[in-house]
Motif scaffolding. Structure first.
Motif, PDB file in Angstrom:
ATOM      1  N   ASN A   1     -10.988  33.634  34.934  1.00  0.00           N
ATOM      2  CA  ASN A   1     -11.159  34.256  36.241  1.00  0.00           C
ATOM      3  C   ASN A   1     -12.307  35.247  36.250  1.00  0.00           C
ATOM      4  O   ASN A   1     -12.547  35.870  37.269  1.00  0.00           O
ATOM      5  CB  ASN A   1      -9.871  34.971  36.640  1.00  0.00           C
ATOM      6  CG  ASN A   1      -8.741  34.007  36.863  1.00  0.00           C
ATOM      7  OD1 ASN A   1      -8.964  32.832  37.086  1.00  0.00           O
ATOM      8  ND2 ASN A   1      -7.528  34.492  36.802  1.00  0.00           N
TER       9      ASN A   1
ATOM     10  N   ASN B   1     -13.634  36.424  46.761  1.00  0.00           N
ATOM     11  CA  ASN B   1     -12.874  37.451  47.474  1.00  0.00           C
ATOM     12  C   ASN B   1     -11.788  38.129  46.632  1.00  0.00           C
ATOM     13  O   ASN B   1     -10.846  38.691  47.176  1.00  0.00           O
ATOM     14  CB  ASN B   1     -12.251  36.878  48.747  1.00  0.00           C
ATOM     15  CG  ASN B   1     -13.285  36.275  49.667  1.00  0.00           C
ATOM     16  OD1 ASN B   1     -14.330  36.871  49.899  1.00  0.00           O
ATOM     17  ND2 ASN B   1     -13.026  35.084  50.162  1.00  0.00           N
ATOM     18  N   ALA B   2     -11.924  38.077  45.320  1.00  0.00           N
ATOM     19  CA  ALA B   2     -10.939  38.721  44.440  1.00  0.00           C
ATOM     20  C   ALA B   2     -11.202  40.221  44.376  1.00  0.00           C
ATOM     21  O   ALA B   2     -12.324  40.687  44.559  1.00  0.00           O
ATOM     22  CB  ALA B   2     -11.004  38.128  43.040  1.00  0.00           C
TER      23      ALA B   2
ATOM     24  N   THR C   1     -14.858  44.210  45.994  1.00  0.00           N
ATOM     25  CA  THR C   1     -14.348  42.863  46.208  1.00  0.00           C
ATOM     26  C   THR C   1     -15.475  41.881  45.953  1.00  0.00           C
ATOM     27  O   THR C   1     -16.616  42.121  46.361  1.00  0.00           O
ATOM     28  CB  THR C   1     -13.853  42.701  47.660  1.00  0.00           C
ATOM     29  OG1 THR C   1     -12.883  43.722  47.921  1.00  0.00           O
ATOM     30  CG2 THR C   1     -13.219  41.348  47.874  1.00  0.00           C
TER      31      THR C   1
ATOM     32  N   ASP D   1      -6.216  38.422  40.875  1.00  0.00           N
ATOM     33  CA  ASP D   1      -6.268  37.255  41.758  1.00  0.00           C
ATOM     34  C   ASP D   1      -5.155  37.314  42.798  1.00  0.00           C
ATOM     35  O   ASP D   1      -4.378  38.270  42.849  1.00  0.00           O
ATOM     36  CB  ASP D   1      -6.225  35.951  40.952  1.00  0.00           C
ATOM     37  CG  ASP D   1      -4.921  35.744  40.202  1.00  0.00           C
ATOM     38  OD1 ASP D   1      -3.954  36.488  40.451  1.00  0.00           O
ATOM     39  OD2 ASP D   1      -4.866  34.833  39.363  1.00  0.00           O
ATOM     40  N   GLU D   2      -5.046  36.271  43.618  1.00  0.00           N
ATOM     41  CA  GLU D   2      -4.073  36.274  44.721  1.00  0.00           C
ATOM     42  C   GLU D   2      -2.625  36.251  44.244  1.00  0.00           C
ATOM     43  O   GLU D   2      -1.720  36.634  44.975  1.00  0.00           O
ATOM     44  CB  GLU D   2      -4.335  35.102  45.678  1.00  0.00           C
ATOM     45  CG  GLU D   2      -4.158  33.731  45.055  1.00  0.00           C
ATOM     46  CD  GLU D   2      -5.395  33.204  44.332  1.00  0.00           C
ATOM     47  OE1 GLU D   2      -5.295  32.154  43.689  1.00  0.00           O
ATOM     48  OE2 GLU D   2      -6.450  33.841  44.398  1.00  0.00           O
ATOM     49  N   ASN D   3      -2.378  35.818  43.005  1.00  0.00           N
ATOM     50  CA  ASN D   3      -1.023  35.820  42.443  1.00  0.00           C
ATOM     51  C   ASN D   3      -0.663  37.148  41.788  1.00  0.00           C
ATOM     52  O   ASN D   3       0.457  37.317  41.319  1.00  0.00           O
ATOM     53  CB  ASN D   3      -0.866  34.702  41.407  1.00  0.00           C
ATOM     54  CG  ASN D   3      -1.034  33.336  42.016  1.00  0.00           C
ATOM     55  OD1 ASN D   3      -0.710  33.126  43.190  1.00  0.00           O
ATOM     56  ND2 ASN D   3      -1.552  32.401  41.249  1.00  0.00           N
ATOM     57  N   GLY D   4      -1.613  38.058  41.732  1.00  0.00           N
ATOM     58  CA  GLY D   4      -1.379  39.341  41.085  1.00  0.00           C
ATOM     59  C   GLY D   4      -1.684  39.326  39.592  1.00  0.00           C
ATOM     60  O   GLY D   4      -1.477  40.321  38.905  1.00  0.00           O
TER      61      GLY D   4
END
Length: 157
Positions: free
Chosen positions: A53, A79-80, A94, A120-123
């Motif tokens: 990532n 956008n992370a 960001t 990331d979007e999952n944390g």
């Protein structure tokens, strides 16, 4: 007196055996878990790239520089959330829609630790660390070399 010594020896041996058995059970449980985890985890194939990532482009680890300003730049998930820690200071930014990010920072003299955290979007968090050293030795050496060269040029004339 003999009964008390005999009782103390028996109690000591019993306690020692009990503790040793406990250590044996803990060790065997940890060993079984590790072997089971290794057997069930598939290894990545050599052709498939390992997903990451975060790719930190600058700075390189172990960089030595004379400037106290530094740009931390890299690429990640679009956008992370990116958090950059430089020594004790933190900066939050960001990544853009292509995943690129850059942050300008001020360094102190000596060793500086830079840690980049991407969420990331999952944390899930990915971390990359670098060390950058700021020194004035190169400037002093360059100044001394320049002045020695200038004196040599003056002597030649």
């Amino acid at each position: 007196m003999r009964k008390e010594v005999l009782a103390a020896v028996i109690i000591g041996l019993s306690l020692g055996l009990f503790i040793t058995y406990g250590f044996y059970r803990v060790r065997s449980t940890l060993t079984e878990t590790t072997i089971t985890d290794l057997q069930t985890t598939p290894s990545p194939s050599p052709e498939a790239p390992v997903p990451t990532n975060l790719a930190l482009h600058s700075p390189e680890d172990g960089t030595i520089q004379t400037e106290t300003t530094l740009t931390v730049a890299g690429a990640t998930i679009p956008n992370a959330l990116v958090v950059v820690f430089v020594n004790d200071a933190d900066m939050i930014t960001t990544a853009d829609e292509t995943g690129n990010f850059a942050v300008e920072s001020t360094l102190k003299q000596g060793s500086n630790t830079i840690a980049v955290h991407v969420v990331d979007e999952n944390g899930d968090t990915t971390v990359e660390e670098r060390v950058v050293i700021v020194t004035t030795i190169f400037e002093e050496t360059a100044d001394a070399t320049d002045s020695a060269q200038q004196e040599t040029d003056d002597d030649d004339q």
